[in-house]
Design a protein around this motif. Structure first.
Motif, PDB file in Angstrom:
ATOM      1  N   ARG A  86      48.033  23.745  45.006  1.00 15.97           N
ATOM      2  CA  ARG A  86      46.724  24.373  44.795  1.00 15.97           C
ATOM      3  C   ARG A  86      46.124  24.023  43.437  1.00 15.97           C
ATOM      4  O   ARG A  86      44.904  24.143  43.256  1.00 15.97           O
ATOM      5  N   ARG A  87      46.941  23.604  42.501  1.00 13.81           N
ATOM      6  CA  ARG A  87      46.399  23.124  41.225  1.00 13.81           C
ATOM      7  C   ARG A  87      45.664  21.800  41.402  1.00 13.81           C
ATOM      8  O   ARG A  87      44.791  21.455  40.607  1.00 13.81           O
ATOM      9  N   GLU A  88      46.025  21.055  42.459  1.00 12.88           N
ATOM     10  CA  GLU A  88      45.456  19.727  42.684  1.00 12.88           C
ATOM     11  C   GLU A  88      44.325  19.719  43.715  1.00 12.88           C
ATOM     12  O   GLU A  88      43.571  18.764  43.791  1.00 12.88           O
ATOM     13  N   ILE A  89      44.247  20.764  44.546  1.00 10.52           N
ATOM     14  CA  ILE A  89      43.217  20.842  45.577  1.00 10.52           C
ATOM     15  C   ILE A  89      42.461  22.150  45.398  1.00 10.52           C
ATOM     16  O   ILE A  89      43.044  23.225  45.482  1.00 10.52           O
ATOM     17  N   GLN A  90      41.172  22.067  45.147  1.00  7.71           N
ATOM     18  CA  GLN A  90      40.347  23.257  44.963  1.00  7.71           C
ATOM     19  C   GLN A  90      39.133  23.194  45.886  1.00  7.71           C
ATOM     20  O   GLN A  90      38.819  22.153  46.466  1.00  7.71           O
ATOM     21  N   MET A  91      38.443  24.315  45.991  1.00  8.57           N
ATOM     22  CA  MET A  91      37.328  24.426  46.929  1.00  8.57           C
ATOM     23  C   MET A  91      36.133  25.100  46.281  1.00  8.57           C
ATOM     24  O   MET A  91      36.285  26.054  45.520  1.00  8.57           O
ATOM     25  N   ILE A  92      34.949  24.578  46.572  1.00 10.76           N
ATOM     26  CA  ILE A  92      33.689  25.212  46.197  1.00 10.76           C
ATOM     27  C   ILE A  92      33.090  25.771  47.476  1.00 10.76           C
ATOM     28  O   ILE A  92      32.837  25.033  48.431  1.00 10.76           O
ATOM     29  N   PHE A  93      32.842  27.083  47.502  1.00  3.51           N
ATOM     30  CA  PHE A  93      32.417  27.738  48.728  1.00  3.51           C
ATOM     31  C   PHE A  93      30.903  27.704  48.883  1.00  3.51           C
ATOM     32  O   PHE A  93      30.152  27.489  47.935  1.00  3.51           O
ATOM     33  N   GLN A  94      30.479  27.959  50.116  1.00  2.00           N
ATOM     34  CA  GLN A  94      29.077  27.809  50.479  1.00  2.00           C
ATOM     35  C   GLN A  94      28.178  28.857  49.831  1.00  2.00           C
ATOM     36  O   GLN A  94      27.115  28.537  49.311  1.00  2.00           O
ATOM     37  N   ASP A  95      28.603  30.104  49.857  1.00  2.00           N
ATOM     38  CA  ASP A  95      27.732  31.203  49.431  1.00  2.00           C
ATOM     39  C   ASP A  95      28.015  31.581  47.981  1.00  2.00           C
ATOM     40  O   ASP A  95      29.044  32.187  47.685  1.00  2.00           O
ATOM     41  N   PRO A  96      27.104  31.258  47.067  1.00  2.00           N
ATOM     42  CA  PRO A  96      27.354  31.592  45.652  1.00  2.00           C
ATOM     43  C   PRO A  96      27.272  33.092  45.385  1.00  2.00           C
ATOM     44  O   PRO A  96      27.656  33.542  44.309  1.00  2.00           O
ATOM     45  N   TYR A  97      26.791  33.848  46.345  1.00  2.00           N
ATOM     46  CA  TYR A  97      26.711  35.302  46.179  1.00  2.00           C
ATOM     47  C   TYR A  97      27.995  35.965  46.681  1.00  2.00           C
ATOM     48  O   TYR A  97      28.570  36.829  46.031  1.00  2.00           O
ATOM     49  N   GLY A  98      28.457  35.557  47.842  1.00  2.00           N
ATOM     50  CA  GLY A  98      29.639  36.170  48.421  1.00  2.00           C
ATOM     51  C   GLY A  98      30.949  35.673  47.835  1.00  2.00           C
ATOM     52  O   GLY A  98      31.992  36.301  48.000  1.00  2.00           O
ATOM     53  N   ALA A  99      30.930  34.511  47.162  1.00  2.00           N
ATOM     54  CA  ALA A  99      32.166  33.914  46.658  1.00  2.00           C
ATOM     55  C   ALA A  99      32.623  34.505  45.330  1.00  2.00           C
ATOM     56  O   ALA A  99      33.722  34.207  44.866  1.00  2.00           O
ATOM     57  N   LEU A 100      31.783  35.332  44.709  1.00  6.23           N
ATOM     58  CA  LEU A 100      32.123  35.917  43.410  1.00  6.23           C
ATOM     59  C   LEU A 100      32.201  37.435  43.536  1.00  6.23           C
ATOM     60  O   LEU A 100      31.326  38.061  44.138  1.00  6.23           O
ATOM     61  N   ASN A 101      33.235  38.009  42.965  1.00  2.85           N
ATOM     62  CA  ASN A 101      33.405  39.462  42.984  1.00  2.85           C
ATOM     63  C   ASN A 101      32.364  40.094  42.056  1.00  2.85           C
ATOM     64  O   ASN A 101      32.401  39.868  40.840  1.00  2.85           O
ATOM     65  N   PRO A 102      31.429  40.892  42.598  1.00  3.02           N
ATOM     66  CA  PRO A 102      30.352  41.431  41.748  1.00  3.02           C
ATOM     67  C   PRO A 102      30.831  42.441  40.718  1.00  3.02           C
ATOM     68  O   PRO A 102      30.089  42.781  39.793  1.00  3.02           O
ATOM     69  N   ARG A 103      32.057  42.932  40.857  1.00  5.89           N
ATOM     70  CA  ARG A 103      32.560  43.951  39.934  1.00  5.89           C
ATOM     71  C   ARG A 103      33.344  43.353  38.768  1.00  5.89           C
ATOM     72  O   ARG A 103      33.817  44.094  37.908  1.00  5.89           O
ATOM     73  N   ARG A 104      33.495  42.042  38.768  1.00  3.81           N
ATOM     74  CA  ARG A 104      34.273  41.413  37.702  1.00  3.81           C
ATOM     75  C   ARG A 104      33.366  40.551  36.830  1.00  3.81           C
ATOM     76  O   ARG A 104      32.391  39.971  37.305  1.00  3.81           O
ATOM     77  N   ARG A 105      33.722  40.455  35.570  1.00  3.73           N
ATOM     78  CA  ARG A 105      32.939  39.636  34.650  1.00  3.73           C
ATOM     79  C   ARG A 105      33.207  38.160  34.904  1.00  3.73           C
ATOM     80  O   ARG A 105      34.291  37.771  35.375  1.00  3.73           O
ATOM     81  N   VAL A 106      32.205  37.344  34.577  1.00  2.00           N
ATOM     82  CA  VAL A 106      32.284  35.913  34.854  1.00  2.00           C
ATOM     83  C   VAL A 106      33.480  35.271  34.155  1.00  2.00           C
ATOM     84  O   VAL A 106      34.165  34.408  34.717  1.00  2.00           O
ATOM     85  N   GLY A 107      33.756  35.706  32.920  1.00  2.00           N
ATOM     86  CA  GLY A 107      34.888  35.130  32.200  1.00  2.00           C
ATOM     87  C   GLY A 107      36.200  35.355  32.924  1.00  2.00           C
ATOM     88  O   GLY A 107      37.063  34.466  32.961  1.00  2.00           O
ATOM     89  N   SER A 108      36.365  36.514  33.524  1.00  2.00           N
ATOM     90  CA  SER A 108      37.588  36.802  34.277  1.00  2.00           C
ATOM     91  C   SER A 108      37.659  35.979  35.553  1.00  2.00           C
ATOM     92  O   SER A 108      38.723  35.511  35.950  1.00  2.00           O
ATOM     93  N   ILE A 109      36.514  35.807  36.219  1.00  2.00           N
ATOM     94  CA  ILE A 109      36.483  35.037  37.470  1.00  2.00           C
ATOM     95  C   ILE A 109      36.875  33.588  37.210  1.00  2.00           C
ATOM     96  O   ILE A 109      37.729  33.020  37.906  1.00  2.00           O
ATOM     97  N   ILE A 110      36.258  32.975  36.210  1.00  2.00           N
ATOM     98  CA  ILE A 110      36.567  31.574  35.913  1.00  2.00           C
ATOM     99  C   ILE A 110      37.979  31.431  35.365  1.00  2.00           C
ATOM    100  O   ILE A 110      38.654  30.413  35.581  1.00  2.00           O
ATOM    101  N   GLY A 111      38.454  32.477  34.670  1.00  2.77           N
ATOM    102  CA  GLY A 111      39.779  32.412  34.062  1.00  2.77           C
ATOM    103  C   GLY A 111      40.923  32.702  35.007  1.00  2.77           C
ATOM    104  O   GLY A 111      42.097  32.545  34.631  1.00  2.77           O
ATOM    105  N   ASP A 112      40.621  33.118  36.252  1.00  2.54           N
ATOM    106  CA  ASP A 112      41.684  33.450  37.204  1.00  2.54           C
ATOM    107  C   ASP A 112      42.706  32.327  37.404  1.00  2.54           C
ATOM    108  O   ASP A 112      43.912  32.595  37.442  1.00  2.54           O
TER     109      ASP A 112
END
Length: 350
Positions: free
Chosen positions: A94-120
């Motif tokens: 999974r470190r070598e294969i990643q995915m960009i999802f279709q819906d930029p609204y549904g793919a991000l947890n609205p309750r978490r800050r952007v820094g935490s999402i990208i840092g996961d």
């Protein structure tokens, strides 16, 4: 672009069981979402994957990334069979294969800050924490065109295009070799689509990425792809270099898709003959025997209803131009009429 094969699919099948019953559930059928796909993706290229809604594009993407288990077949990544790996063994993949999802609204947890999402990804794989993780996340935000100072904002504070940039940053955090883009611009305005496509092209050159780019917009696929594969009802019907396929589609389904694609030149659009396919897409629960496309095909003959054509180079085509059709499109063919003798007859080949 290299000839080195990074990803190889061999007869990949994904069926979803249909079950019935309250206390005792038994399988009464299956949705044949992906029905025997063999494909290669070369290191450094962008392979476009196109087809109508419901043809199996997103399911195939999730099989490639092993988000879904395979029913049959193999997925080989960088020379390693990853088809049956356990969840623990998949962590390194999974470190070598990643995915960009279709819906930029549904793919991000609205309750978490952007820094935490990208840092996961850094947290999950134990790569960085604390100030080091924050620095890496802010570097990623700058890389994709976001203001690093917005590290602590929530997704609701960003526009649709900015949210998709957040998704891109998250996908690139671990510097993967392969990125599967599942219709990453379909939910965006046209002007924003161009920005995201240009961003992906720049990142591919800078980071030496390989893309599988899924879309139903053929003009977008033409712009970004080195090669294009056309999918119909779970099967690949044509694969070729992008320029070759757009100039010389050999499968009747590919020709129909291209005839409906938007073009910027109004004179060319006026001269183009629209190929209108009759009938609905057959159900993946009970697909036609033989060639899945034959009930809607203007060139269908009796053999099409009983024998599935192989995906091979047809006479006169380049070796890399593969078509699964008994009667590929020839210059002068009239594809604007209805289905041929084997098409449109429900009892024929079912």
């Amino acid at each position: 672009m290299s000839n080195d094969v990074l990803l190889r699919l061999d007869n990949v099948v994904k069926h979803y069981p249909i079950k019935q019953g309250a206390l005792v559930r038994r399988q009464i059928g299956a949705v044949r979402a992906v029905d025997g796909v063999s494909l290669e993706v070369r290191r450094g290229e962008t392979l476009g994957l196109v087809g109508e809604t419901g043809c199996g594009k997103s399911t195939l993407a999730r099989c490639v990334t092993r988000l879904h288990a395979l029913t049959a077949g193999t997925v080989e990544f960088d020379g390693r069979d990853i088809s049956d790996l356990s969840r623990r063994a998949l962590r390194s993949v999974r470190r070598e294969i990643q995915m960009i999802f279709q819906d930029p609204y549904g793919a991000l947890n609205p309750r978490r800050r952007v820094g935490s999402i990208i840092g996961d990804p850094f947290a999950i794989h134990g790569i960085a924490d604390g100030a080091e993780r924050e620095r890496r996340v802010q570097d990623l935000m700058a890389l994709v065109g976001l203001n690093p100072e917005h590290y602590n904002r929530f997704p609701a504070d960003f526009s649709g295009g900015q949210r998709q940039r957040i998704g891109v940053a998250r996908a690139l955090a671990l510097r993967p070799a392969l990125v599967v883009c599942d219709e990453p611009v379909s939910a965006l305005d046209v002007s924003i689509q161009a920005q995201i496509l240009n961003l992906l092209a720049d990142l591919q050159r800078e980071l030496e990425l390989t893309f599988v780019f899924i879309a139903h917009d053929l003009s977008v696929v033409e712009h970004v792809s080195d090669r294009v594969a056309v999918l119909y009802l779970g099967r690949i019907v044509e694969v070729a270099d992008a320029a070759e396929l757009y100039a010389n589609p050999r499968h009747p389904y590919s020709a129909a898709l291209l005839s409906a694609a938007s073009v910027a030149d109004p004179d060319l659009a006026e001269r183009r003959e629209r190929i209108v396919l009759t009938g609905d897409v057959p159900s993946p629960v009970d697909p036609p025997k033989g060639c899945h496309f034959h009930p809607r095909c203007p060139k269908a003959q009796p053999i099409c209803a009983v024998e599935a054509p192989e995906l091979v180079a047809r006479r006169g085509d380049p070796a890399a131009h593969l078509t699964a059709c008994h009667f590929p499109v020839e210059p002068g063919d009239d594809l604007t009429r209805g289905p041929g003798p084997a098409g449109g007859v429900p009892d024929d080949g079912r």
